[in-house]
Design a protein around this motif. Structure first.
Motif, short mmCIF file in Angstrom:
data_model
loop_
_atom_site.label_atom_id
_atom_site.label_comp_id
_atom_site.label_asym_id
_atom_site.label_seq_id
_atom_site.Cartn_x
_atom_site.Cartn_y
_atom_site.Cartn_z
N GLU A 232 -0.32 0.15 -3.97
CA GLU A 232 0.34 1.38 -4.42
C GLU A 232 0.08 2.50 -3.41
OE1 GLU A 232 0.09 2.43 -8.75
OE2 GLU A 232 -0.92 4.17 -7.94
N PHE A 233 1.13 3.20 -3.02
CA PHE A 233 0.97 4.36 -2.14
C PHE A 233 0.35 5.50 -2.93
CE2 PHE A 233 4.48 2.26 0.13
CZ PHE A 233 3.99 2.29 1.42
N GLN A 234 -0.66 6.12 -2.33
CA GLN A 234 -1.33 7.22 -3.03
C GLN A 234 -1.93 8.13 -1.98
OE1 GLN A 234 -3.55 5.73 -6.35
NE2 GLN A 234 -4.86 7.51 -6.43
N ALA A 235 -1.46 9.36 -1.92
CA ALA A 235 -1.97 10.36 -0.97
C ALA A 235 -2.00 9.83 0.45
CB ALA A 235 -3.37 10.82 -1.41
N GLY A 236 -0.95 9.16 0.84
CA GLY A 236 -0.85 8.68 2.21
C GLY A 236 -1.65 7.44 2.51
N LYS A 237 -2.36 6.91 1.51
CA LYS A 237 -3.12 5.68 1.69
C LYS A 237 -2.47 4.57 0.88
CE LYS A 237 -6.43 8.16 3.68
NZ LYS A 237 -6.46 8.27 5.13
N GLY A 238 -2.88 3.34 1.18
CA GLY A 238 -2.45 2.21 0.36
C GLY A 238 -3.61 1.74 -0.49
N TRP A 239 -3.45 1.81 -1.81
CA TRP A 239 -4.51 1.42 -2.74
C TRP A 239 -4.19 0.04 -3.31
CZ3 TRP A 239 -8.37 4.83 -5.26
CH2 TRP A 239 -8.49 6.06 -4.61
N LEU A 240 -5.23 -0.76 -3.51
CA LEU A 240 -5.05 -2.05 -4.18
C LEU A 240 -5.53 -1.92 -5.62
CD1 LEU A 240 -6.35 -4.51 -1.44
CD2 LEU A 240 -4.00 -3.78 -1.89
N TYR A 241 -4.71 -2.45 -6.52
CA TYR A 241 -5.06 -2.44 -7.94
C TYR A 241 -4.99 -3.84 -8.51
CZ TYR A 241 -4.90 2.64 -8.35
OH TYR A 241 -5.17 3.98 -8.23
N LEU A 242 -5.83 -4.09 -9.52
CA LEU A 242 -5.70 -5.30 -10.32
C LEU A 242 -5.21 -4.86 -11.69
CD1 LEU A 242 -9.10 -7.10 -9.53
CD2 LEU A 242 -6.96 -7.14 -8.24
N GLN A 243 -4.24 -5.59 -12.22
CA GLN A 243 -3.72 -5.23 -13.54
C GLN A 243 -3.66 -6.47 -14.43
OE1 GLN A 243 -0.38 -2.52 -13.64
NE2 GLN A 243 0.44 -3.46 -15.51
#
Lengths: 458, 205
Positions: A232-243
């Motif tokens: 997920e794009f967030q504040a110019g970074k790419g975050w990894l999430y587990l759902q």
């Protein structure tokens, strides 16, 4: 006449173009196995409230591409002929005749086997209801007897688990007939307008699963089918999430948020997440233990080249990935600890186009990917043992293939109908069908077999 | 009426001249020798002083008005300069298909950004790398990162502190131009530059 000429010329041109762009040693197209699929006939029924169950199962068995599903020409007349020619239960009115055929179907020797054999059926499937239980009776036409009767209590139509339960019944039927596990009870995650959606493999039950408004990419299933990872794009970074699939609860991977992390991939045991991280040095592969949220490990040091898009072999021992070390991105492989990095999918320097988006098949024998051919993308499959590749598609732009759990179907993105949407190809028969009828879907990820609905699992 | 205004304006102009030449000094001395009585003299002196004081007051008000005008004029000029600098800073650079090297025709644009960063030591910027839709979706994140890094390396190699520059990649996710032809693609293969901090009242290099 003019129309016919017009339609022939471009197709000839297209095939000529494809051949010229093929690498040495590449076989184009599908190897067909003619006429080996068993015939299956769905026995028609009326008035028992099982129309949707029967329709879903018939379509599942058709989409398995393992049967010649025989459509009865004018179901009613065939059924009447069947019931009237059934010697033991020929009495009563038309409606009771239907009823007796239903009962008779569940008893050996009462079906008109010679009729179905003449129609080319090896199997006949009868779906009936007994109280709150649904019975799927599989007849072996040649043996003139019942192969197996599967009894299940289905949720009511409209229940969130109804269709998946019917899909599981279809898979049980397929298992009873052929001894092979099916893919009816599976789903596909994909991205559309920056959101993650899920859809059943038969194109039903499309549902939003993103629980965030931020732009998402690259969903990837855990092998238990109960959760998935995505970027997920967030504040110019790419975050990894587990759902979690059932609850929708999501957690950020502990080391994410400092850089552009993308293309997550679960190890088969679900403990490790491999991913790409773009920094000032370029893009490299890392793993992190997501079970204990620790132990970030760097697998590649690209310096002047990028390494990305990891995919684990089903035994968890190796990782295939994309590397730009030869100049253009190509498919490489290494041990899961980052050692023994080597070229995986052969290519010709200066001839072969960029290769990307590898996904290792669940049976371990193949790696699907897409490759630039004459300025557009086509789906290829690498044979892991012989290290040869073959091109599967040639019409339009085709990309981001993902394996079904049977390792013979691939979902991919194609614009062959004029806009980008998801399609499914069967590698054994070459049959291609659209999964979606709407544009914009991309980055599909096919689930493992979903034994139970995630929503009913705590 | 018109002539009165004109006279008034002239008077004011003269007042400004006197005001600006004399500043806040006391009125000039009376050079004519005293003939009349002391009372008469005092009366004349008082009226002169009152007139002088009034003139000085008006002159000062006018001077203030002009100073304020100058200040606002120069502020507008400064803002205009700031906007120019901001526009120069935000000018995008572009890339060839599947390439991340800085093109020769973009080096001038980057040199201008170097100068702006040097003239504004508090300025920090973010470079965003973008791709066209033709490449692979996920690979484009790596390519966009390369493109942002290329520009950053150029700026750093020309003396800008690396800590003043952040980079990010959007892959093909944020096209500038919709469209599926080379015109759109060539515009979408780009780096964008934006100030993160210190971007107000940018000074011209």
């Amino acid at each position: 006449m003019a129309v016919a000429v017009l339609s022939i010329v471009p197709s000839f041109h297209l095939s000529a173009q494809d051949t010229s762009a093929i690498d040495r040693g590449v076989r184009i197209g599908i190897i067909y196995r003619p006429g080996v699929r068993p015939g299956l006939v769905m026995l028609p029924r009326t008035g028992v409230g099982l129309d949707s169950v029967r329709a879903i199962i018939a379509r599942d068995l058709d989409y398995s591409d393992r049967f010649e599903v025989i459509t009865l020409p004018g179901g009613d007349s065939i059924r009447l002929a069947t019931s009237s020619s059934t010697p033991t239960r020929g009495t009563g009115t038309r409606r009771s005749g239907t009823g007796t055929a239903a009962t008779g179907g569940a008893q050996a020797g009462t079906l008109n086997y010679p009729l179905y054999q003449a129609l080319g059926a090896d199997f006949a499937l009868d779906i009936t209801a007994a109280g709150d239980t649904t019975v799927a009776t599989l007849h072996d036409v040649a043996a003139a007897g019942i192969r197996r009767a599967v009894r299940v209590k289905l949720p009511r139509p409209g229940d969130p688990d109804f269709r998946q339960a019917v899909h599981r019944l279809a898979d049980q039927t397929l298992l009873a007939a052929l001894g092979t596990a099916g893919i009816a009870a599976t789903r596909i995650l994909f991205v559309k307008d920056g959101k993650v959606y899920q859809i059943d493999q038969d194109g039903a039950e499309q549902k939003l699963v993103s629980s965030s408004d931020r732009q998402a990419m690259s969903p990837a299933w855990a092998s238990d089918g109960r959760r998935f990872a995505y970027m997920e794009f967030q504040a110019g970074k790419g975050w990894l999430y587990l759902q979690e699939m059932g609850s929708g609860k999501r957690t950020a991977v502990s080391t994410t948020g400092s850089a552009l992390d993308f293309t997550p991939a679960f190890s088969p045991d679900g403990q490790t997440l491999a991913f790409s991280r773009a920094t000032e040095e370029g893009t490299d592969l890392y793993t992190i233990n997501v079970k204990s949220n620790c132990c970030l490990r760097r697998l590649t040091v690209g310096r002047f080249s990028d390494n990305l898009s990891p995919t684990f072999s089903p035994d968890g021992q190796r990782i295939a990935f994309v590397s730009t070390r030869p100049g253009l991105p190509q498919i490489y492989v290494m041990a899961a600890d980052g050692t023994d990095q080597q070229l995986f999918a052969p290519f010709d320097y200066g001839v072969t186009g960029s290769s990307n988006a590898p996904e290792w098949s669940p049976d371990g024998q193949s790696v699907a990917f897409h490759r630039d051919v004459a300025g557009t993308l086509q789906v290829f499959v690498l044979d892991v043992r012989t290290r040869t590749v073959r091109q599967l598609t040639s019409v339009g732009r085709n990309e981001d293939p993902t394996w079904a759990p049977d390792s013979r179907h691939l979902a991919f993105v194609s614009d062959r109908s004029g806009y980008r949407q998801l399609w499914i190809i069967d590698l054994d028969t070459g049959r291609i069908r659209p999964l979606l009828q709407q544009s914009g879907a991309r980055l599909p990820a096919w689930s493992p077999r979903l034994s139970e609905a995630p929503s009913t699992t705590p | 009426m018109k002539s009165v205004t004109l006279l008034l304006a002239l008077g004011l102009g003269a007042a400004v001249l006197t005001g600006s030449s004399c500043g806040g000094n006391p009125p000039p001395q009376n050079t004519t020798p005293a003939i009349d009585t002391a009372a008469e003299n005092a009366r004349i002196r008082d009226s002169i002083a009152a007139a002088e004081a009034e003139r000085a007051r008006q002159a000062q008000a006018e001077a203030e008005r002009i100073a304020a005008q100058r200040r606002s004029d120069s502020l507008a000029a400064l803002t205009r300069a700031g906007e120019e600098v901001r526009t120069t800073l935000a000018a995008m650079i572009h890339f060839d298909l599947d390439k991340s090297n800085i093109r020769g025709d973009d080096m001038g644009a980057l040199d201008q950004k170097v100068a702006i960063l040097q003239a504004n030591p508090d300025l920090r910027i973010r470079i965003g790398g973008h791709c066209d839709e033709r490449g692979s979706d996920e690979y484009n994140l790596a390519l966009g990162n390369r493109r942002a890094q290329s520009a950053k390396q150029y700026l750093v190699s020309h003396g800008i502190d690396a800590s003043r520059i952040e980079t990010q990649s959007w892959g093909e996710e944020r096209p500038l131009v919709d469209g599926h032809d080379e015109n759109a693609w060539s515009q979408n293969r780009r780096d964008e530059f934006e100030p993160i901090s210190g971007g107000d009242n940018l000074r011209r290099p």
